[in-house]
Design a protein around this motif. Sequence first.
Motif, PDB file in Angstrom:
ATOM      1  N   TRP A   1      36.341  41.229   4.853  1.00  0.00           N
ATOM      2  CA  TRP A   1      37.104  40.021   5.155  1.00  0.00           C
ATOM      3  C   TRP A   1      36.933  39.628   6.623  1.00  0.00           C
ATOM      4  O   TRP A   1      36.628  38.491   6.943  1.00  0.00           O
ATOM      5  N   GLU A   2      37.159  40.602   7.518  1.00  0.00           N
ATOM      6  CA  GLU A   2      37.165  40.309   8.957  1.00  0.00           C
ATOM      7  C   GLU A   2      35.779  39.903   9.474  1.00  0.00           C
ATOM      8  O   GLU A   2      35.665  39.000  10.301  1.00  0.00           O
ATOM      9  N   ASP A   3      34.747  40.572   9.004  1.00  0.00           N
ATOM     10  CA  ASP A   3      33.410  40.371   9.569  1.00  0.00           C
ATOM     11  C   ASP A   3      32.584  39.314   8.846  1.00  0.00           C
ATOM     12  O   ASP A   3      31.659  38.751   9.435  1.00  0.00           O
ATOM     13  N   VAL A   4      32.893  39.062   7.571  1.00  0.00           N
ATOM     14  CA  VAL A   4      32.048  38.160   6.783  1.00  0.00           C
ATOM     15  C   VAL A   4      32.836  36.963   6.242  1.00  0.00           C
ATOM     16  O   VAL A   4      32.547  35.810   6.569  1.00  0.00           O
ATOM     17  N   LEU A   5      33.839  37.245   5.405  1.00  0.00           N
ATOM     18  CA  LEU A   5      34.509  36.148   4.695  1.00  0.00           C
ATOM     19  C   LEU A   5      35.236  35.177   5.632  1.00  0.00           C
ATOM     20  O   LEU A   5      35.075  33.961   5.511  1.00  0.00           O
ATOM     21  N   LEU A   6      36.029  35.711   6.540  1.00  0.00           N
ATOM     22  CA  LEU A   6      36.812  34.824   7.408  1.00  0.00           C
ATOM     23  C   LEU A   6      35.929  34.033   8.383  1.00  0.00           C
ATOM     24  O   LEU A   6      36.013  32.802   8.423  1.00  0.00           O
ATOM     25  N   PRO A   7      35.053  34.696   9.148  1.00  0.00           N
ATOM     26  CA  PRO A   7      34.282  33.917  10.130  1.00  0.00           C
ATOM     27  C   PRO A   7      33.134  33.094   9.550  1.00  0.00           C
ATOM     28  O   PRO A   7      32.777  32.062  10.111  1.00  0.00           O
TER      29      PRO A   7
END
Length: 300
Positions: free
Chosen positions: A24-30
């Motif tokens: 989530w933090e490294d791929v989905l959100l940004p």
Amino acid sequence: SGLQMEPSGGEQEPGAVRLLDLPWEDVLLPHILSRIPLRQLLHLQRVSKAFLALVQLHLARLRSFDSAQVGPQVPRAALSRLLRDSEGLQELCLESCRDWLSDEDLEPVLSRNPGLRRVGLAGCGRLSRRALVTLSLSCAQLRCLSLAHCDWVDGLALRGLADRCPCLEALDLTACRQLRDTAVSYLAQRRGAQLRSLSLAVNANVGDATVQELARCCPQLEHLDLTGCLRVRSDAIRTLAEYCPRLRSLRVRHCHDVAESSLSVLRKRGVDIDVEPPLQRALVLLQDVVGFAPFVNLQI
């Protein structure tokens, strides 16, 4: 590639990767959610509880929010859902909520987002002076504010804003018809040092006293809109030319007492002015009437 993606639960083929399994933090959100329009995010959060959690996390981290990206008319409940967890907004535009946005709707958002730098409230006629008090007390870094067509903005509201917003650089007060020379002059005295852009368009109460005070107090002024300020005359424009060396654009359409003699000094400096010189206008009219214009040296 042979990699298959599935949005969420259900039967999973061998080798398939579910979207929510990605970091989530490294791929989905940004990289994923940041590219999905707000309108689609509202639909996406209904897919499952996991997607709801993901979307809410994304919304909580928003730096910029423009309600127009959701739709031309945003329901109150939708706005409340979208902004309930946001605490890091730097830009907020709620102009498409103008028909219903009240102090009670706006104040919690302002209080939770003290880092706001740009706020757009043009046409939000149901707000009151109270909303500006909350804005100025909560958001000390405010740099740019649009209050165009907000009839409720009066001298007291503007004075409060001038007293409590030390970083204010751009202010749109178009058609804030309650404002008088004294209130705008006070703004110039308190915040003129860093003011770069100001619109006072469509305000028949603003006259020479305001423009002269702006000239004296606003050495950084680059853009000034005086469209339809019928009480502004040539002398004030001459003072502006003398004291505002950084001026880049001036709007004086429908200012019938502003003569070309006061504007020509600014034209020679390259300032963008929205009315053509009289000779230029005459040549255009002549061309319309007879089909051609005689050669005239426009550099005189």
